[in-house]
Design a protein around this motif. Sequence first.
Motif, PDB file in Angstrom:
ATOM      1  N   GLY A   1       0.811  -1.555   0.120  1.00  0.00           N
ATOM      2  CA  GLY A   1      -0.371  -0.131   0.061  1.00  0.00           C
ATOM      3  C   GLY A   1       0.816   1.564  -0.166  1.00  0.00           C
ATOM      4  O   GLY A   1       1.906   1.191  -0.504  1.00  0.00           O
ATOM      5  N   TRP A   2       0.482   2.619   0.447  1.00  0.00           N
ATOM      6  CA  TRP A   2       0.946   3.721   0.689  1.00  0.00           C
ATOM      7  C   TRP A   2       2.224   3.664   1.575  1.00  0.00           C
ATOM      8  O   TRP A   2       1.709   3.387   3.099  1.00  0.00           O
ATOM      9  N   THR A   3       3.251   3.070   1.205  1.00  0.00           N
ATOM     10  CA  THR A   3       4.416   2.519   2.238  1.00  0.00           C
ATOM     11  C   THR A   3       5.052   3.833   2.705  1.00  0.00           C
ATOM     12  O   THR A   3       5.679   4.571   2.469  1.00  0.00           O
ATOM     13  N   ILE A   4       5.260   3.773   4.304  1.00  0.00           N
ATOM     14  CA  ILE A   4       5.821   4.688   5.074  1.00  0.00           C
ATOM     15  C   ILE A   4       7.618   4.310   5.086  1.00  0.00           C
ATOM     16  O   ILE A   4       7.851   3.285   5.455  1.00  0.00           O
ATOM     17  N   SER A   5       8.325   5.578   4.389  1.00  0.00           N
ATOM     18  CA  SER A   5       9.718   4.934   4.121  1.00  0.00           C
ATOM     19  C   SER A   5      10.255   6.599   4.309  1.00  0.00           C
ATOM     20  O   SER A   5       9.675   7.186   5.027  1.00  0.00           O
ATOM     21  N   ASP A   6      11.721   6.683   4.089  1.00  0.00           N
ATOM     22  CA  ASP A   6      12.495   6.980   4.898  1.00  0.00           C
ATOM     23  C   ASP A   6      12.142   8.864   4.365  1.00  0.00           C
ATOM     24  O   ASP A   6      12.188   9.387   5.654  1.00  0.00           O
ATOM     25  N   ARG A   7      11.982   9.089   2.935  1.00  0.00           N
ATOM     26  CA  ARG A   7      10.696  10.095   3.208  1.00  0.00           C
ATOM     27  C   ARG A   7       9.675  11.044   4.151  1.00  0.00           C
ATOM     28  O   ARG A   7      10.382  11.640   3.950  1.00  0.00           O
ATOM     29  N   ALA A   8       8.818  10.106   4.131  1.00  0.00           N
ATOM     30  CA  ALA A   8       7.757  10.636   4.505  1.00  0.00           C
ATOM     31  C   ALA A   8       8.615  10.780   6.306  1.00  0.00           C
ATOM     32  O   ALA A   8       7.789  11.340   6.914  1.00  0.00           O
ATOM     33  N   ARG A   9       9.910   9.667   6.564  1.00  0.00           N
ATOM     34  CA  ARG A   9       9.782  10.132   8.624  1.00  0.00           C
ATOM     35  C   ARG A   9      10.464  11.165   7.999  1.00  0.00           C
ATOM     36  O   ARG A   9      10.531  11.716   9.239  1.00  0.00           O
ATOM     37  N   LYS A  10      10.971  11.470   6.804  1.00  0.00           N
ATOM     38  CA  LYS A  10      11.986  12.951   7.648  1.00  0.00           C
ATOM     39  C   LYS A  10      10.994  13.752   7.080  1.00  0.00           C
ATOM     40  O   LYS A  10      11.633  15.076   7.686  1.00  0.00           O
ATOM     41  N   GLU A  11       9.552  14.364   6.527  1.00  0.00           N
ATOM     42  CA  GLU A  11       8.771  14.919   6.458  1.00  0.00           C
ATOM     43  C   GLU A  11       7.959  14.897   7.231  1.00  0.00           C
ATOM     44  O   GLU A  11       7.166  15.844   7.959  1.00  0.00           O
TER      45      GLU A  11
END
Length: 253
Positions: A189-199
């Motif tokens: 699905g719409w996955t949490i990755s490093d970019r989402a954590r950073k933002e």
Amino acid sequence: MEINLKGKKAIVTGGSGQLGRCIVRTLAQCGADVAIHYHKNSEKAEELAAELKAMGKKSGVFQADITKEQSIYDMRDKVYEQFGKPDIIINNAVIQYTWKNILEQDPADFFSQFESCVMHNIYMNQAFVPHLIEQQYGRIVVMNTECAALSDAGSAAYVAGKRGLDGIVRCLAKEIGKYNITVNQVAPGWTISDRARKEHTEVQPDYDRTVPLGHRGTDQDIANMVCFLASDLAAFTTGAYIPVCGGRVMPAI
């Protein structure tokens, strides 16, 4: 019981990307040596390879345009020479583009998705699977998406590419199963990755309320399923489309 990939060699396309990095690390944590493919992000690929080497695992970085047949074959030759012949193939790379409704979508985006979903996998299979057949063993894990099942408005180019990919995987699983090679799809699905954590964009209320488990999954959730399918724990699973999306997609019988 543990996911044990000791003694195995893997290659991950898009290995320097957001999801690819977590898959690479998790394969290595399970014991595999990992060849990291990248297209343009050589710096991230080199950093990741250094991490794996610090873990005591063999690694290497290999550039290719996954939409070009000759580029894939050139990469294969370098992988065989510098790293060895992989037992595990993870086809993860895909071209990113701006989603629009069909009437507004540039036709070039449909071609790019066909190339990066369907032809990418065909080229990788034709290049790397003959060795798996020769050794009578292999694991192929392909990244699909929940979007292929949902077919939401605005996602047509992506869906078309991934649905085409689904057909390739199912046919391939039937063609090479007799060689003890499994072929499976993971559909995030719409996955949490490093970019989402950073933002700090991990929480998405409108999306989260559509997920039966109530929240988005993480790159680690996806990597865990990839490693399971790459292992002998999944030796009798092939041709499967497995959503890892908190229940947002539930394939029916």
